[in-house]
Scaffold this active site. Structure first.
Site, PDB file in Angstrom:
ATOM      1  NE  ARG A   1      19.412  36.093 -51.807  1.00 43.90           N
ATOM      2  CZ  ARG A   1      19.364  35.106 -52.397  1.00 43.90           C
ATOM      3  NH1 ARG A   1      18.064  34.819 -52.823  1.00 43.90           N
ATOM      4  NH2 ARG A   1      20.120  34.523 -53.339  1.00 43.90           N
TER       5      ARG A   1
ATOM      6  CE  LYS B   1      20.417  49.500 -32.819  1.00 45.66           C
ATOM      7  NZ  LYS B   1      21.545  50.109 -32.154  1.00 45.66           N
TER       8      LYS B   1
ATOM      9  CD  GLU C   1      19.200  48.979 -21.944  1.00 44.64           C
ATOM     10  OE1 GLU C   1      18.657  49.923 -22.760  1.00 44.64           O
ATOM     11  OE2 GLU C   1      20.182  48.295 -22.448  1.00 44.64           O
TER      12      GLU C   1
ATOM     13  CE  LYS D   1      15.147  50.293 -29.043  1.00 45.26           C
ATOM     14  NZ  LYS D   1      15.867  49.062 -28.843  1.00 45.26           N
TER      15      LYS D   1
ATOM     16  CD  GLU E   1      22.347  52.981 -33.957  1.00 51.16           C
ATOM     17  OE1 GLU E   1      22.272  51.818 -34.465  1.00 51.16           O
ATOM     18  OE2 GLU E   1      22.642  53.000 -32.741  1.00 51.16           O
TER      19      GLU E   1
ATOM     20  NE  ARG F   1      17.767  52.137 -33.482  1.00 52.73           N
ATOM     21  CZ  ARG F   1      16.845  51.147 -33.795  1.00 52.73           C
ATOM     22  NH1 ARG F   1      16.276  51.260 -35.051  1.00 52.73           N
ATOM     23  NH2 ARG F   1      17.083  49.885 -33.361  1.00 52.73           N
TER      24      ARG F   1
ATOM     25  CG  ASN G   1      23.593  52.978 -28.833  1.00 53.34           C
ATOM     26  OD1 ASN G   1      23.456  51.962 -28.485  1.00 53.34           O
ATOM     27  ND2 ASN G   1      23.888  53.529 -30.006  1.00 53.34           N
TER      28      ASN G   1
ATOM     29  CG  HIS H   1      24.275  50.913 -24.909  1.00 57.91           C
ATOM     30  ND1 HIS H   1      23.389  51.485 -23.846  1.00 57.91           N
ATOM     31  CD2 HIS H   1      23.477  49.593 -24.982  1.00 57.91           C
ATOM     32  CE1 HIS H   1      22.260  50.787 -23.888  1.00 57.91           C
ATOM     33  NE2 HIS H   1      22.396  49.702 -24.577  1.00 57.91           N
TER      34      HIS H   1
ATOM     35  CG  HIS I   1      28.775  47.414 -26.231  1.00 58.04           C
ATOM     36  ND1 HIS I   1      28.541  48.032 -27.690  1.00 58.04           N
ATOM     37  CD2 HIS I   1      27.596  47.190 -25.636  1.00 58.04           C
ATOM     38  CE1 HIS I   1      27.096  47.678 -27.781  1.00 58.04           C
ATOM     39  NE2 HIS I   1      26.779  47.247 -26.785  1.00 58.04           N
TER      40      HIS I   1
ATOM     41  CG  HIS J   1      23.177  44.581 -22.794  1.00 58.87           C
ATOM     42  ND1 HIS J   1      24.293  45.206 -23.429  1.00 58.87           N
ATOM     43  CD2 HIS J   1      22.077  45.273 -22.843  1.00 58.87           C
ATOM     44  CE1 HIS J   1      23.678  46.266 -24.121  1.00 58.87           C
ATOM     45  NE2 HIS J   1      22.576  46.245 -23.900  1.00 58.87           N
TER      46      HIS J   1
END
Lengths: 363, 363
Positions: free
Chosen positions: A121, A143, A185, A227, A237, A241, A245, A248, A252, A265
């Site tokens: 955890r 992330k 990026e 960033k 997010e 934020r 993307n 993206h 994606h 990517h």
């Protein structure tokens, strides 16, 4: 020895952490002040390990260092590979006081970070990103996660590292295609928030492709800073934020269509940003000259400018429907009001979106 | 309609949430104020679903409710079964605004909670625990996770629910063996922190085994309150919270030895507490009378008082070595200074530990 080029702090209250950017850090920089217990588990892959593992181990003098080497590639960013990390941690009886270290690109960082978020955890972790893309992207934001056959990064956690160590020397072994993917990026930060950085990039894009250290240090620093500012405002997010993307959602869709790992990517993001710019133009937000300026920089970075052959507007729409940014079924996109000013909207005219998809998919 | 017997709030700052304890809640209590979006995914299992799913759905009028039914049992608390939840969420295109609902016992709660922690890097969830053990244990604390072949609950997250709904009527279908298992955790709260609650339990243990609602409401309330106080002090298990693991280090060893699911968690904890009490006696912390008082209550709750036949001291030691409470290889145990006053120690005399293990494993 090493030379620190730039240093910044990501401000997240008690989860704040430093990013150290420099040359010769691997093998020389002492990371033990960032390790609470005696145990360290370095997670790397079969490409990066042979090149940098020995130097990474040398950053933890006096600690009990174990290693797990994953197969290399986005297609291995799944449960099965993640479990290799848990298997090794348990076989080697790592306690809750262990520290995980991600040595590699974005896939290794996402998986090691997610393993750290979940093992017992949550245990601490350290990022040593070795690709340009992971240095400017995964270094900031916390992330982590893995892919699911039905969607990219659908399972994961927010988990901040203790420290990020970026050695620009590690880019010397990076294929040109991956340098371009990283630059996608970098360009993104200019497009979403910093028009002056765009100007700097236009003057330095060739030096960056030649991997000149000072240019790299500056580009990585300004990217991480941009960033970090966005993430500091919106760690989980909820709002701002989401502008990170840009490109993206289209990207994606391209990645899932092509099969994870066939397009990098950053390559998919490059084409995706071009599509987002095209749609921003159709929406009457940016002008033709601005669109052409964005397109020229993406072109000079050596990025692909069209989706894979055979991909249809329907292929895009079906894949964009499960995007995490959607709210109760409404498609949300990041567009630009002007270069350096992106925002999230669910109000793009369906006909404009259709026209952008047709424009980029016609043969 | 329904009757609220007790209500409490778990105080965790912005993650605070209420626990509603009552009769007739399932089917009648409106949970829609706790659902942000339009989508709800109820996670249940093949035993609980047929009994309570229809009533649970009725708690979300006007929402789009989907269901995923897992196989029943601790042995399914693994990656494969967890993925069934992600599969369904993605097949049904649940967005980041969905709410997961755990309808079932501790295994369903741990898995639905972990799925909620990880799906799209975290979505909200609601707990509707239907076993006594999950009502008094999983309701408070936010622990979620799954098992690994090399250790129980080794992979997971802390994730707090929005609300916990406890319907004592749902215990009417619970096998007597599971009632006893739940009582083990109830007794635990008395042993670790509340000697007066131990006295109350001695007067009401038979009423609890007969499932008398007022006694159940009181026992559940006091158990949740005790755990909430401990968790409020120590949400992430840095210190005090570890006392909640009284009996769990021995208990986990029993569970892994027996194979997950062959011993109920509460049964293993019952025997584990007896062993911890025995060791506390050998360490000179509690007296013979106190030990006998603890043993008598565990006996009257109908719990097993010996580990599985054939289990050796070595079987205990090898399994206790990977316990999450250990720090850099040192075995940490929860013992009692007196009844109602537990603490964590790494200083138990090895010979006393050995004697306790021998005492409980001799044939």
């Amino acid at each position: 020895m090493y030379k620190v080029l730039k240093e910044l702090k990501v401000e997240l209250g008690e989860r704040s952490y430093p990013i150290i950017i420099g040359q010769g850090l691997l093998g020389n920089y002492d990371l033990t002040p960032w390790v609470a217990g005696n145990q360290v588990m370095i997670v790397t892959n079969e490409t990066v390990g042979p090149r940098y593992l020995e130097q990474a181990v040398a950053c933890f003098p006096g600690k009990c260092v174990d290693v797990v080497t994953l197969p290399d590639g986005e297609k291995y960013k799944d449960w099965q590979t993640l479990n290799l990390i848990f298997d090794r941690l348990l076989e080697r009886q790592h306690s809750r006081q262990t520290t995980l270290v991600a040595l590699g690109g974005g896939v290794v960082g996402d998986m090691a970070g997610f393993a750290a978020a979940c093992y017992q955890r949550s245990v601490p972790f350290i990022q040593i990103p070795t690709t340009l893309l992971s240095q400017v992207d995964s270094s900031v934001g916390g992330k982590t996660g893995i892919n699911h056959p039905l969607g990219k990064n659908m399972v994961g956690a927010f988990h901040q590292p203790n420290i990020v160590l970026i050695d620009t020397d590690s880019l010397s072994t990076l294929p040109a295609r991956e340098v371009s993917a990283g630059l996608a990026e970098v360009i993104k930060y200019g497009l979403i928030r910093d028009e002056s950085f765009l100007g700097w990039l236009e003057g330095n894009i060739d030096a960056l492709r030649r991997l000149e250290p000072d240019a790299l240090g500056e580009a990585i620093y300004r990217s991480c800073l941009c960033k970090a500012e966005v993430v500091a405002v919106d760690e989980r997010e909820g709002g701002l934020r989401a502008i990170l993307n840009l490109g993206h959602t289209f990207g994606h869709a391209i990645e899932t269509y092509a099969g994870y790992g066939n397009w990098l990517h950053g390559e998919a993001v490059g084409t995706g940003m071009l599509m987002a710019s095209d749609l921003s133009l159709r929406e009457g937000m940016i002008g033709q000259k601005e669109h052409e300026r964005a397109a020229a920089l993406i072109h000079r970075a050596g990025l692909p400018e069209r989706p894979p052959k055979g991909m249809s507007p329907e292929d895009f729409m079906s894949r964009m429907a499960v995007d995490k940014k959607n709210v109760d079924g409404r498609l949300r996109l990041v567009l630009m009001r002007s270069l350096g000013d992106a925002f999230v909207t669910a109000d793009a005219a369906p006909q404009n979106l259709k026209d952008t998809l047709l424009e980029f998919t016609r043969s």
